[in-house]
Scaffold this motif. Structure first.
Motif, short mmCIF file in Angstrom:
data_model
loop_
_atom_site.label_atom_id
_atom_site.label_comp_id
_atom_site.label_asym_id
_atom_site.label_seq_id
_atom_site.Cartn_x
_atom_site.Cartn_y
_atom_site.Cartn_z
N GLU A 178 0.72 -1.33 0.03
CA GLU A 178 0.12 0.10 0.05
C GLU A 178 1.11 1.31 0.19
N ARG A 179 0.87 1.98 0.91
CA ARG A 179 1.41 3.50 1.06
C ARG A 179 3.01 3.26 1.04
N THR A 180 3.34 1.95 1.40
CA THR A 180 4.96 1.95 1.48
C THR A 180 5.43 1.15 0.33
N ALA A 181 4.54 0.45 -0.64
CA ALA A 181 5.28 -0.35 -1.73
C ALA A 181 6.21 0.52 -2.58
N ASN A 182 5.87 1.86 -2.80
CA ASN A 182 6.87 2.46 -3.79
C ASN A 182 8.17 2.57 -2.96
N ARG A 183 8.41 2.31 -1.59
CA ARG A 183 9.59 2.61 -1.10
C ARG A 183 10.88 1.66 -1.89
N LEU A 184 10.23 0.57 -2.36
CA LEU A 184 11.11 -0.38 -2.92
C LEU A 184 12.16 0.48 -4.21
N GLY A 185 11.48 1.51 -4.55
CA GLY A 185 12.08 2.41 -5.61
C GLY A 185 13.03 3.53 -5.03
N VAL A 186 13.05 3.56 -3.85
CA VAL A 186 13.81 4.85 -2.92
C VAL A 186 15.04 4.17 -2.29
N ASP A 187 15.97 5.20 -2.31
CA ASP A 187 17.26 4.58 -1.55
C ASP A 187 17.57 5.86 -0.48
N PRO A 188 17.60 5.63 0.53
CA PRO A 188 17.37 4.29 1.23
C PRO A 188 15.87 3.93 1.44
N ALA A 189 15.55 2.94 1.44
CA ALA A 189 13.84 2.55 1.63
C ALA A 189 13.31 3.02 2.83
N LEU A 190 14.27 2.79 3.96
CA LEU A 190 13.77 3.21 5.23
C LEU A 190 13.88 4.56 5.66
N GLY A 191 14.21 5.57 4.76
CA GLY A 191 14.27 6.75 4.97
C GLY A 191 15.52 7.33 5.67
N PRO A 192 15.53 8.59 6.16
CA PRO A 192 16.75 9.12 6.96
C PRO A 192 17.30 8.35 8.27
N ASN B 164 5.38 0.14 15.28
CA ASN B 164 5.59 0.08 13.65
C ASN B 164 6.89 0.95 13.29
N PHE B 165 7.64 0.68 12.25
CA PHE B 165 8.74 1.31 11.69
C PHE B 165 8.36 2.04 10.31
N LEU B 166 8.39 0.83 9.18
CA LEU B 166 7.93 1.29 8.05
C LEU B 166 6.66 0.80 7.79
N TRP B 167 5.38 1.49 7.71
CA TRP B 167 4.13 0.85 7.98
C TRP B 167 3.25 1.38 6.62
N TYR B 168 2.46 0.31 6.52
CA TYR B 168 1.45 0.60 5.41
C TYR B 168 0.46 1.42 5.38
N GLY B 169 -0.21 1.77 6.77
CA GLY B 169 -1.07 2.35 7.08
C GLY B 169 -1.23 2.84 8.50
N SER B 170 -2.35 3.58 9.02
CA SER B 170 -2.23 3.85 10.45
C SER B 170 -3.02 2.62 11.11
N SER B 171 -2.64 2.60 12.48
CA SER B 171 -2.92 1.57 13.40
C SER B 171 -4.13 2.44 14.23
N PRO B 172 -4.97 1.65 14.81
CA PRO B 172 -6.09 2.45 15.41
C PRO B 172 -5.81 2.45 16.93
N TYR B 173 -4.61 2.66 17.37
CA TYR B 173 -4.22 2.92 18.76
C TYR B 173 -3.45 4.00 18.91
N PRO B 174 -3.55 4.61 20.02
CA PRO B 174 -2.98 6.01 20.49
C PRO B 174 -1.44 5.95 20.50
N HIS B 175 -0.71 6.75 20.02
CA HIS B 175 0.84 6.82 19.90
C HIS B 175 1.41 5.70 18.99
N SER B 176 0.57 5.19 18.05
CA SER B 176 1.25 4.27 17.08
C SER B 176 2.01 4.67 16.21
N ASP B 177 2.18 5.90 15.90
CA ASP B 177 3.04 6.54 14.89
C ASP B 177 4.60 6.62 15.68
#
Length: 390
Positions: free
Chosen positions: A96-110, A318-331
């Motif tokens: 989903e929203r992280t699928a395109n990270r396979l085309g990003v270097d580095p995939a996990l970001g900064p 969560n670290f590299l995560w496809y969507g929001s989780s329904p829990y407080p502070h999950s980001d």
């Protein structure tokens, strides 16, 4: 696309490559004797064989190389092991929203900067590695391609665990594909195998003269753990629900290594305090010789600290995560870096991050960083753990 961190990515990759070359040059003869019958990443690393330790030519997926002919000596009882830094983060997948990270270097970001800076870095790959198979009777299904393993390596990751409740989301066919990806992976894939011996087998390596062993398993009571648990003649994940088998693996790892890490999938989704089953197995793993017991699954951070001589982190979130989780502070998330000296945790440093709207963990500064770090420290209150050295 390219993400940039506080230091140049090329310099960081070169520094880690130098550490990997030192690590590979230090593979000890003791590992060869223990694992003469093993293949793959199990002990030697990808493409390893007895010839690897003997200095002969070794065929791998990347070509043929000649291994170091004379491995570094392992420290004796009167010559303590040196220092190694170990970095850990939480759940990762490319969908989903992280699928395109396979085309990003580095995939996990900064946040890759913090991972690359450590001698060894590890995350949980919350996904099957397949484009085939049948979705299993469960609510969520995650999968990616083998490219994810290379993308993680370029982000500074040295090993991943697939001992989790999404490793076999696409059934037996998907599992077959995941095992094929494991075989050809540029980094070790732990906690999954063609049988229980392979699934529980530790990854063992030498870094800075320190023998490191890593074991992975899942304690989550779910469909995957019931239907696709590795057995004597059947493929699947390593299960922490078979506690005697896991403890056996950890004791075996301890006989080979100065430092033993156990990376678990455990806990209850949405609960920020560890349950009794987590505390119980952490105590048993500590008694079995684990230097650190860490893990993920709850989709939010749990507390960490010392259980006697053992560092325990009950949840990285969560670290590299496809969507929001329904829990407080999950980001809220981050990277935990342990400095281990003479086989003991001498320092634990937490680098805070926040998962952004694209699912990528972003480093935090100033008041935002203090807010996450302070809350993370407060989570220790329900763990029964002592404050880790820092």
């Amino acid at each position: 696309m390219t993400d940039t961190g506080p230091i140049p990515r090329r310099a960081a990759r070169q520094a880690k490559a130098r550490r990997r070359r030192r690590r590979n040059a230090g593979v000890g003869l003791s590992v060869l004797l223990v694992a003469a019958a093993a293949t793959g990443w199990a002990v030697y690393g990808r493409g390893g064989s007895p010839a690897d330790a003997a200095g002969g030519p070794v065929a791998t997926a990347g070509g043929t190389h000649t291994a170091a002919a004379k491995p570094a000596a392992r420290p004796t009882a009167t010559e303590p092991a040196g220092t190694v830094t170990l970095a850990f983060a939480g759940d990762v997948h490319f969908t989903e929203r992280t699928a395109n990270r396979l085309g990003v270097d580095p995939a996990l970001g900064p946040m890759s900067t913090a991972l690359t800076a450590a001698d060894f870095a590890m995350v949980n790959l919350e996904s099957a590695i397949t484009t085939r198979g049948t979705p299993q009777p469960k609510k969520y299904h995650f999968r990616t391609t083998p490219d994810a393993l290379g993308a993680l390596q370029r982000s500074g990751i040295d090993a991943v665990t697939m001992a989790n409740n999404h490793a076999v989301d696409y059934g037996a066919q998907g599992l077959t594909d995941s095992l094929a990806a494991q075989h050809d992976s540029p980094i070790p894939v732990l906690g999954i195998g063609a049988d229980e011996a392979a699934a529980y087998r530790p990854y063992v390596t030498t870094i800075n003269g320190v023998r490191l062993a890593v074991v992975a398993a899942s304690q989550v009571q779910d469909y995957t753990n019931q239907k696709f648990r590795a057995g004597p003649g059947s493929p699947g994940i390593a299960s922490a629900l078979d506690r005697p088998r896991l403890l056996q693996a950890v004791r075996a790892a301890k006989r080979q290594a100065d430092v033993v890490v156990v990376y678990l999938h455990w806990g209850t989704e949405g609960q920020s305090c560890p349950g009794p089953e987590q505390k119980s197995i952490a105590a048993d793993l500590s008694a079995a010789g684990a230097t650190a017991v860490v893990g993920t699954h709850a989709h939010l951070m749990l507390g960490s600290g010392m259980l006697g001589p053992t560092y325990v982190a009950y949840g990285f979130g969560n670290f590299l995560w496809y969507g929001s989780s329904p829990y407080p502070h999950s980001d809220q998330t981050g990277v935990t870096t342990l400095t281990v000296t003479r086989g003991k945790v001498a320092k634990a440093v937490f680098t805070p991050a926040l998962v952004d709207g694209k699912g990528v963990p972003q480093p935090q500064q100033g008041a935002a960083a203090r807010q996450i770090t302070d809350r993370y420290a407060q989570l220790r209150g329900c763990t029964g753990l002592a404050t880790a050295p820092h």
